[in-house]
Structure formats: C-alpha cells, structure tokens
Enzyme design. Structure first.
Site, PDB file in Angstrom:
ATOM      1  CG  ASP A 220      -1.760  -1.182   1.405  1.00 28.47           C
ATOM      2  OD1 ASP A 220      -1.322  -2.288   1.057  1.00 28.47           O
ATOM      3  OD2 ASP A 220      -2.883  -1.024   1.917  1.00 28.47           O
ATOM      4  CG  HIS A 222      -3.391   3.788   1.722  1.00 29.88           C
ATOM      5  ND1 HIS A 222      -4.686   3.845   1.247  1.00 29.88           N
ATOM      6  CD2 HIS A 222      -3.273   2.588   2.343  1.00 29.88           C
ATOM      7  CE1 HIS A 222      -5.315   2.728   1.563  1.00 29.88           C
ATOM      8  NE2 HIS A 222      -4.476   1.941   2.226  1.00 29.88           N
ATOM      9  CG  ASP A 249      -5.440  -0.455  -0.526  1.00 29.07           C
ATOM     10  OD1 ASP A 249      -6.285  -0.778  -1.386  1.00 29.07           O
ATOM     11  OD2 ASP A 249      -5.608  -0.653   0.686  1.00 29.07           O
ATOM     12  CG  ASP A 252      -9.433   6.017  -1.102  1.00 30.40           C
ATOM     13  OD1 ASP A 252      -9.768   7.079  -1.640  1.00 30.40           O
ATOM     14  OD2 ASP A 252     -10.058   4.949  -1.245  1.00 30.40           O
ATOM     15  NE  ARG A 253      -7.411   4.288   5.540  1.00 24.68           N
ATOM     16  CZ  ARG A 253      -8.234   4.482   6.554  1.00 24.68           C
ATOM     17  NH1 ARG A 253      -8.180   5.602   7.227  1.00 24.68           N
ATOM     18  NH2 ARG A 253      -9.125   3.573   6.894  1.00 24.68           N
ATOM     19  CG  ASN A 281      -9.275  -2.648   0.521  1.00 27.72           C
ATOM     20  OD1 ASN A 281      -8.045  -2.578   0.490  1.00 27.72           O
ATOM     21  ND2 ASN A 281      -9.986  -2.121   1.497  1.00 27.72           N
ATOM     22  CG  HIS A 282      -8.621   1.915   0.035  1.00 32.59           C
ATOM     23  ND1 HIS A 282      -9.334   2.984   0.543  1.00 32.59           N
ATOM     24  CD2 HIS A 282      -8.391   1.076   1.082  1.00 32.59           C
ATOM     25  CE1 HIS A 282      -9.508   2.808   1.844  1.00 32.59           C
ATOM     26  NE2 HIS A 282      -8.957   1.666   2.197  1.00 32.59           N
ATOM     27  CG  HIS A 331      -4.844  -5.198  -1.645  1.00 29.88           C
ATOM     28  ND1 HIS A 331      -3.795  -4.317  -1.466  1.00 29.88           N
ATOM     29  CD2 HIS A 331      -5.805  -4.840  -0.748  1.00 29.88           C
ATOM     30  CE1 HIS A 331      -4.107  -3.460  -0.513  1.00 29.88           C
ATOM     31  NE2 HIS A 331      -5.310  -3.746  -0.053  1.00 29.88           N
ATOM     32  NE  ARG A 381      -8.596  -5.852   6.588  1.00 33.15           N
ATOM     33  CZ  ARG A 381      -7.738  -4.851   6.453  1.00 33.15           C
ATOM     34  NH1 ARG A 381      -8.166  -3.623   6.426  1.00 33.15           N
ATOM     35  NH2 ARG A 381      -6.447  -5.089   6.340  1.00 33.15           N
ATOM     36  CG  HIS A 408      -5.959  -5.767   3.000  1.00 30.74           C
ATOM     37  ND1 HIS A 408      -6.713  -4.659   2.650  1.00 30.74           N
ATOM     38  CD2 HIS A 408      -6.849  -6.660   3.543  1.00 30.74           C
ATOM     39  CE1 HIS A 408      -7.981  -4.878   2.955  1.00 30.74           C
ATOM     40  NE2 HIS A 408      -8.084  -6.067   3.509  1.00 30.74           N
TER      41      HIS A 408
END
Length: 478
Positions: A220, A222, A249, A252-253, A281-282, A331, A381, A408
C-alpha cells in the site's frame, strides 16, 4: 494484596499510555488484559474499540462497542465508537441509527451532529445511486475529444504527445513536488492509455524474473506521494530491467492520491511489460467516495469525469500477479473455500463485475487477512474473513507455491513473514496517515527468486493532513 479490579485499572492506564504514544497494538493488548481481569467495566471496551478503530480493525471495534452498550445502554461512547466503525466499513445505515442515539442523549455534541448530517447525506446518496444504477453504464470517455482539447500556450510544463516519455515523468514529478498539477488533457491521456493496457492483461498476470532483471514488490502507498518518491530514490527508478509491482491501495487516505496514481500510471504506460499494478480494496468506488480519492479528483482537476475515468481504469486492473510460478501476489489474501485454485483466478472474469461486492472471489482477494489460529475466522475488519496457517499451507501445496505475498495491513516493521514463511505481508506507507510510527518496506526479487526485504522511513511532506479530501465524519479517526 492487590485485587483483580485494581490490576485491571492499572492495565487500562498502561493501555492509555500506549495509546498516547500511538502504539495501538500495545494499547489493544493492555485493554484486553484489563478485560480478562474485569469483564464488567464499560470503559475497557470503549477504549479498546477506539484502539481497534486506529488499527482499522473495525469489526472488532463494533463488537467492543456493542459489548459496552450491552453493559450500559446509556453509554454514549459505545454508540459513538460503533457509529464511527460502521461508517468506516460503509455500513452507513447502521451508523446513522447510532448517531441518532448519540444526539438524543447528547444534543449539544456539535461533532456528532456534523457526522450525523454527513452520514445522512451518504445514505441518501447511496440510495439515489442504487436507484439510477444500470447494468452497463456508458463510459466516461464517450464524447471526450482529446485532439480538440487545447493546452494553453502559457502552460509551463513538459508537453505529452502520443507516447509517454521519461522526460515527461521527470517534469511531472517536479511539478507535483512544487504543488502544481499537470494539464487535465494529460490526465485523460494517461488514464485512458493505462485503462486500455490493463484491460487486455489477464486477471492473474504471470511473469518471470530473468537473468539481468530484478523485481521490486511494493505494498500500500495510500496517496503518500513523497514516500513513493523515496522508494524510487533508494531503490532506483523503474526500467525495462528493473521491474516493479505495486500491490494495490495506491489511493485514499493520503492527500496526494492523484499524484501517486498518475505517477504509477505513467510508468505503466512507459514500461507496459515491466511495470505491474494489482487492484486493491481501495481501488473501488465506495471506498474512494469515503476515503478521499473522489473528492481529491474533483478538488484538483475540477471535473467529475477525471474520477469516473479512474474508476473505470481501476475496475480493469488485474487482481493478482504470479511471479515465476513461485509467489502469488494479491492485495488481501486467501479464500473461504479450500478448493479455489490458481486456475479459478485465471478464469475469473473481472470485467463482468466491476465492483467487488460483499462476497465471492474478487471480494476475498481484495479484503481477507491472515490470522495466527488455524482454520478460518470472522474478519476483524467486519468485511471478508481471516485465514490461518493451515489454510495457507494447503493452498500453497495444492498450487505449487513457495508463498503468498499480500499487503492490505499496516505492519510496524513494514513487512511480516507469517504462517511458517508461506504468508508475507508488505506495506509501503511509512508513518501511515501521520498517526502511526511504522516503517515502510518493499521486497526485491532477483532471478534466484529469493525475497530480500528492505525497510525505509517516512520523509517530510508539505503540511496537508491525511484525509483532507475524505468524508468529514472520518476525520476524527485519523
């Protein structure tokens, strides 16, 4: 003699100290010990819920908050924590119910009112999107005439013609570092070119590391653009002989997600046979709406079409990469059914189902996590599941693999080798969201297919906080 209740309070205080130091795993461990000593104290559960929220263990946070509410139905923190955790895993209707209770019990809480209002908007928006949903929506590229789109004479960046160049990438990096953007025409060109490239790739890309080549696997990123540049500074830029695989990923964030995505996409266009991208997943619509990428696209490029084209390109990305028939890179992780094989991944038609949904192979490939215990368990999660070392062993033996490499999850050392060496997690966003003290890591692989782990530290970035473009209701979780 110290009573168990006094010991429990002492463990809670230790947990609070760990929490202040942003050592969320240690905080969870201390709160857990406190609960083992006294399982009737509400604050132990609400504190652990908050630490689990920081760890993105939203399912566990919901469970803790629910237990706190069972012990004390008037406990506002319990409803608050549960609402935040449910929002994070996109269970907005459940969150909305709890926000209503929080406001009923504490009508003067301005932050709760703001989050209630934002959550209400999301619930109504999701209902509207579902109502207008069509089976095969038209592409955002329809009617987009790039040839007719002019780049103004005073544009001070490098020009992009019909093919990507190293010079354009170098200029783009400098623009991004200086807080500038590239022309919207070039954004469209890059995303459309990469969408076409990755669409033609198989769901599981199969590649080898030959003599004279090396491969770097990253987890990731991110939206942490400056840390991505640090990887390339330390490890070397991508080339035909120095291959890279980014395992989902990208966005995002972090608040430089467009910069990260455009840089990775530009390298993919320049080196289509040696630069690889797996979906995470993002790289999905619902997460992008919540965690900032959609808002960032709008804020920086002033057009819904930019996000929509990125969305189409994300849904075209491969879901896995098989390295030398030895390592499966995906991922999330493994599956709810032991009968799933590499052939099942090969046959999966990812173009038929653009978004992963709540079940099925695609969801599991993007969302699952390893656990220490044998067998399978409920997801910490609240989405997907967890798989144990026996599950990993059977999958690897059945498919002739050395190990599964996944991402992840934050790892404090940047990586972790689990399940007797058969499950490797790599995470490449150091000091994640400016709130954790984790290192980043990447894996170098040569023709001998040995895994060489490299750790690195976060680098300074401009003073823009994470989630600057995300849903306001999530900001208190950062």
């Amino acid at each position: 003699m110290v009573s168990s209740i006094e010991e429990a309070v002492a463990m809670k205080e230790k947990g609070n100290e760990a929490f202040k130091k942003h050592d969320w795993p240690a905080a969870v461990e201390c709160y857990t010990k406190a609960i083992e000593l006294n399982d009737k104290e509400v604050s132990f559960y609400t504190n652990r819920a908050q630490a689990n929220i920081k760890l993105e263990s939203y399912g566990l946070a919901v469970s803790d908050a629910t237990k706190a509410i069972e012990l004390d139905p008037n406990n506002v923190k319990g409803y608050y924590r549960r609402a935040v955790a449910n929002s994070a895993i996109l269970r907005h209707s459940d969150a909305l119910r709890d926000w209503k209770i929080v406001l009923k019990k504490n009508p003067g809480d301005k932050n709760a009112r703001l989050q209630f209002q934002e959550c209400d908007k999301v619930v109504k928006r999701d209902a509207f999107l579902k109502a207008i949903e069509v089976e095969e929506p038209s592409s955002a590229a329809e009617g987009l005439d790039l040839d007719a789109m002019a780049v103004e004479p005073d544009y001070d960046g490098a020009r992009l013609e019909k093919e990507m160049t190293e010079d354009f990438i170098k200029d783009m990096i400098q623009r991004f570092k200086g807080g500038k953007r590239i022309h919207k025409k070039y954004v469209f060109q890059i995303v459309l070119a990469v969408k076409e490239l990755v669409y033609e790739e198989p769901t599981m890309v199969e590649m080898e590391v030959k003599e004279g080549q090396s491969l770097t696997v990253c987890g990731d990123t991110h939206g942490q653009f400056y840390d991505l540049l640090e990887i390339f500074r330390l490890n070397g830029a991508p080339s035909e002989s120095h291959m890279y695989l980014f395992n989902g990923d990208f966005v995002d964030r972090g608040s430089w997600s467009t910069e990260v995505a455009l840089l990775l996409y530009s390298y993919k266009w320049l080196y289509p046979k040696s630069f690889f991208l797996n979906r995470g997943n993002h790289e999905t619509d619902d997460m992008n709406r919540m965690y900032g990428f959609e808002g960032e696209c709008r804020a920086k490029y002033k057009a819904d079409r930019v996000f929509k084209l990125f969305s189409e390109s994300f849904s075209a990305l491969p879901l896995a990469t098989l390295i030398g028939a030895k390592y499966l890179v995906l991922h999330g992780g493994l599956f709810s059914d032991d009968n799933v094989s590499l052939d099942d991944i090969r046959k999966l038609n990812r173009h038929k189902q653009r978004q992963p949904g709540q079940s099925g192979l695609m969801m599991e490939m993007l969302w699952t996590d390893p656990q220490k215990e044998p067998g399978r368990g409920l997801s910490k999660r609240g989405v997907g599941l967890q798989f144990g070392p026996d599950v990993t062993k059977r999958f690897c033996e059945k498919n002739g693999l050395n190990a599964v490499i996944r991402s992840h999850e934050v790892r404090m050392d940047g990586y972790e080798v689990e399940h007797d060496g058969r499950c490797v997690t790599v995470f490449s966003a150091p000091k994640y969201c400016d709130s954790m003290e984790n290192k980043g890591a990447y894996i170098n692989i040569g023709p001998d297919y040995k895994l060489n782990y490299v750790q690195f530290e976060a680098v300074p970035h401009p003073p823009i906080r994470p989630m600057a473009y995300g849903a306001p209701g999530l900001l208190n979780m950062m």
